[in-house]
Scaffold this motif. Sequence first.
Motif, short mmCIF file in Angstrom:
data_model
loop_
_atom_site.label_atom_id
_atom_site.label_comp_id
_atom_site.label_asym_id
_atom_site.label_seq_id
_atom_site.Cartn_x
_atom_site.Cartn_y
_atom_site.Cartn_z
N GLN A 86 22.08 -4.62 2.66
CA GLN A 86 21.17 -5.44 3.61
C GLN A 86 19.77 -5.04 3.06
O GLN A 86 19.01 -5.95 3.10
CB GLN A 86 21.51 -4.96 5.04
CG GLN A 86 20.32 -5.40 5.96
CD GLN A 86 20.55 -6.61 6.57
OE1 GLN A 86 21.67 -6.65 7.05
NE2 GLN A 86 19.57 -7.52 7.14
N HIS A 87 19.35 -3.95 3.01
CA HIS A 87 17.88 -3.40 2.65
C HIS A 87 17.86 -3.92 1.50
O HIS A 87 16.84 -4.39 0.98
CB HIS A 87 17.81 -1.82 2.62
CG HIS A 87 17.56 -1.36 4.08
ND1 HIS A 87 16.71 -2.09 4.61
CD2 HIS A 87 17.91 -0.49 4.57
CE1 HIS A 87 16.53 -1.30 5.93
NE2 HIS A 87 17.16 -0.15 5.92
N PHE A 88 18.84 -4.00 0.45
CA PHE A 88 18.51 -4.29 -1.00
C PHE A 88 18.15 -5.76 -1.04
O PHE A 88 17.38 -6.14 -1.69
CB PHE A 88 19.84 -4.06 -1.69
CG PHE A 88 20.21 -4.55 -2.94
CD1 PHE A 88 19.05 -3.96 -3.98
CD2 PHE A 88 20.68 -5.53 -3.26
CE1 PHE A 88 19.09 -4.59 -5.37
CE2 PHE A 88 20.59 -6.10 -4.70
CZ PHE A 88 19.93 -5.68 -5.63
N VAL A 129 24.25 -0.69 13.21
CA VAL A 129 22.66 -0.35 12.78
C VAL A 129 22.17 -1.38 11.72
O VAL A 129 22.89 -1.79 10.75
CB VAL A 129 22.65 1.02 11.91
CG1 VAL A 129 22.08 1.97 13.12
CG2 VAL A 129 23.72 1.32 11.23
N GLY A 130 20.94 -1.90 11.88
CA GLY A 130 20.28 -2.37 10.70
C GLY A 130 20.62 -4.03 10.33
O GLY A 130 19.70 -4.36 9.63
N VAL A 131 21.65 -4.49 10.80
CA VAL A 131 22.01 -5.88 10.09
C VAL A 131 21.00 -6.70 10.77
O VAL A 131 20.66 -6.65 11.70
CB VAL A 131 23.60 -6.29 10.45
CG1 VAL A 131 23.77 -7.74 10.22
CG2 VAL A 131 24.46 -5.07 9.85
N LYS A 151 10.43 -2.04 10.78
CA LYS A 151 10.26 -0.51 9.94
C LYS A 151 10.36 -0.84 8.71
O LYS A 151 9.75 -0.31 7.77
CB LYS A 151 11.18 0.35 10.58
CG LYS A 151 10.86 0.84 12.11
CD LYS A 151 12.02 2.09 12.41
CE LYS A 151 13.31 1.52 12.47
NZ LYS A 151 13.64 0.54 13.56
N THR A 152 11.28 -1.80 8.25
CA THR A 152 11.37 -1.99 6.69
C THR A 152 10.28 -2.28 6.05
O THR A 152 10.30 -1.82 4.96
CB THR A 152 12.54 -3.25 6.84
OG1 THR A 152 13.73 -3.09 7.75
CG2 THR A 152 13.24 -3.29 5.36
N ILE A 153 9.47 -3.25 6.62
CA ILE A 153 8.41 -3.73 5.79
C ILE A 153 7.33 -2.70 5.67
O ILE A 153 6.55 -2.49 4.42
CB ILE A 153 7.61 -4.80 6.52
CG1 ILE A 153 6.81 -5.71 5.64
CG2 ILE A 153 6.83 -4.59 7.71
CD1 ILE A 153 7.45 -6.64 4.60
N ILE A 179 14.30 7.58 4.52
CA ILE A 179 15.49 7.78 5.00
C ILE A 179 15.68 6.85 6.16
O ILE A 179 14.65 7.04 7.20
CB ILE A 179 15.96 9.01 5.33
CG1 ILE A 179 15.99 10.08 4.16
CG2 ILE A 179 17.43 9.21 6.14
CD1 ILE A 179 15.92 11.57 4.32
N ASP A 180 16.71 5.93 6.20
CA ASP A 180 16.81 5.06 7.55
C ASP A 180 17.96 5.56 8.05
O ASP A 180 18.86 5.85 8.16
CB ASP A 180 17.12 3.55 7.03
CG ASP A 180 16.88 2.47 7.96
OD1 ASP A 180 16.01 2.77 8.87
OD2 ASP A 180 17.20 1.23 7.88
N GLU A 181 17.58 5.31 9.43
CA GLU A 181 18.52 5.80 10.64
C GLU A 181 18.67 7.22 10.43
O GLU A 181 20.02 7.33 10.07
CB GLU A 181 19.95 4.78 10.56
CG GLU A 181 19.47 3.30 10.72
CD GLU A 181 18.92 2.67 11.94
OE1 GLU A 181 18.85 3.80 12.75
OE2 GLU A 181 18.11 1.74 11.90
N GLN A 182 17.92 8.03 10.47
CA GLN A 182 18.02 9.43 10.12
C GLN A 182 19.26 10.19 10.64
O GLN A 182 19.87 10.94 10.43
CB GLN A 182 16.81 9.81 10.64
CG GLN A 182 16.67 11.52 10.77
CD GLN A 182 17.14 11.89 12.07
OE1 GLN A 182 16.95 11.08 12.92
NE2 GLN A 182 17.54 13.08 12.32
MG MG Z 1 16.37 -1.21 10.15
#
Ligand code: MG
Length: 699
Positions: free
Chosen positions: A333-335, A554-556, A303-305, A397-400
């Motif tokens: 992490q996103h940064f 989440v997300g890592v 999803k990030t891309i 918004i990630d992980e809503q």
């Molecule tokens: Mg993610």
Amino acid sequence: MAGYLDTPIEYLKGVGPQRAEALKNELDIHTIGDLLSHYPARHEDRSRIYTVAELQGADINVQLYGRIVPTGIVGVGAGRRFTARFQDTTGNLELVWFQGVNWIEKSLKPGEMYLVHGKLSQFNGKLNIAHPEIEHLPERPPVSGKGLVPVYPLSEGMRRRRLDNRFMVQCVNMALALPGYEIPENLPAALVQQQQLLARGEAVRWLHKPENITQLETARQRLKFEELFFLQVRHLQLKGNRQRTHKGLIFDKVGALFNTFYKEHLPFSLTEAQKRVLKEIRQDMKGEKQMNRLLQGDVGSGKTIVALLTMLLAADNGYQSCLMAPTEILASQHFYSLSELLQEMHIKPVLLTGGTRKKAREEILEQLKQGEIPMLIGTHALLEADVEFQNLGLVVIDEQHRFGVAQRAKLWHKGNHYPHVLVMTATPIPRTLAMTVYGDLDVSVIDQMPAGRKPIVTVHRHESNRPLIMDFLKKEIAAGRQIYYVFPLIEDSEKLDLKSLMGGYDMVADYLSPPDYTYSMVHGRMKPEEKDEEMRKFKLHRTDIMVATTVIEVGVNVPNATVMVIENAERFGLAQLHQLRGRVGRGGTQSYCILVTGSKLSENARKRLKTMVRTTDGFEISKVDLELRGPGDMDGTRQSGILELKLADIQKDENLLVLSRELAQQLLDRDPLLMLPENMPVRNELNKIPHRTVWSKIS
Ligand code: MG
Ligand code: ADP
């Protein structure tokens, strides 16, 4: 028309001021209309004996007469149960006991005739009765006719006042017998006719006083449809209104930033699903529509891309964008990953979290106001009042599900126009739930994993196998891989959490001793900077093992990590387990998830673990989750009105839900504002529904 249903409840004989007070205070029943929409929770029928062949719907109490043949004791621990087959001349069904198993087994006379009474339910498409009352009766008993008796939901306060079910039944009977009895239709006549629905008045009467099961079922179907239909009309109307009143910012350019990145710096080719979703997003943003899109994609689906490419589009069109994540770890992490992806480009994201130092923060805020920061990434810190953008055009918004409604509302008001909104969630929401909860949002789905991924191998191991597990970890580490080792929050206290994590670390370190093996550790008591530092060390492979509580949930993203060990796995919910498992299997290497438990497990926990071992499909998992927990527990449902459904069940009534949505859409296509005279009943009904939080404005 305003007569009958609006008649005050005091008007009923036997309901004096005191009882009326009780009805008002306890059950919110003020009028005849309120009384009649206080639906029975179920119906009981002890007046007649059914045959198995007659039974259709579940959720009704019935009485049956026939033979019981034990089929034995199955399961262990809390899942241990006794099952038997009930059989009459027309068919059979299953009886099951979870308690008193030994006693039932001992006392039951196999193959003899019994009178059985209990609540029918459906399991795996088959009818059964759990914990039926049974009475050994060689002769078929005589019956007397009272019909199906409704059982009404009552409060403690009502019971204290001795206002019991009989009282409720009397009230309803009187109400239905009042002169002038007439319950107006609330659906358009054409719709009632076309769908061959039971008239509303009849449906209400039959629900309260059915003569037989067929009447009851017909009435239920009609009233369930009505519930779902009005919910959908409401959602779709909000969506339509929004599209009419808020023109979206027009992002019609695909410019240099997007193109350069896409052609020169994309590190892999997008999956077909990613491309499709991107197209859907483009389509939203280039027209006059203000995008409100929910992007669902299983963990690791990429999803990030998609977020990054969307943000580049915003920048190409001269607008700022922000990406908001629920935790510090995830935000940084996103940064880091976006910074890395954009390395060769001359657009740089900026990070703003609660941990950002005062001076740096002030600088960022100033630049943001001047429009010098095109891409801001952060946590809740972005919601603070002093965070002002020059021209915010897109919010991702990630992980809503971690964000509260009020928080999102704040973000919404950050500009003088409405930005496009993309909400990403890795918690797959079953279609039925999405339709109901997010009925006024558009939904995109990434339903495909990047190529070359191997499904994660998941196993459930007993604690006593720990030495073997540790040997396996050694081998993986020797092969250059990294390990996550997760412990649950034992208590709802960070102090104890830390203590148990330390204990956990000691335990692991006993087998995999430092300095031969190196560790990172992340827990809830750490400062954001410390967490970041630990994560970074792990990400850079300076450490082999990450020992953590669920803060890493989440997300890592560390593609080199191939094993996820989860201790006390029975303490985690399915969604959480799935999220945790999603931390591995992110590269091309075979990955593993090891669920460790003791042997005392509840039936429910056993089912969760089995599901995890059986499948990696997030949608399937969330379906089981919904089954096990019921929709009331799912995130976001509370605000949606879904809990106010009295009869419909969004899972069991999926077909009805889909139908109601279609018909609601057709209605609004013809008459968006519901101005036609024939749609007056619908308007009236909608006006009665209390005004709830408006999803379209907050997501
Ligand atoms: Mg993610
Ligand atoms: P999630 O949807 O869980 O947020 P991410 O966006 O973090 O998933 O992506 C997971 C991993 O997959 C990342 O390492 C990312 O770089 C990689 N990835 C994403 N899309 C693709 C693709 N099309 N091909 C190969 N790898 C991809």
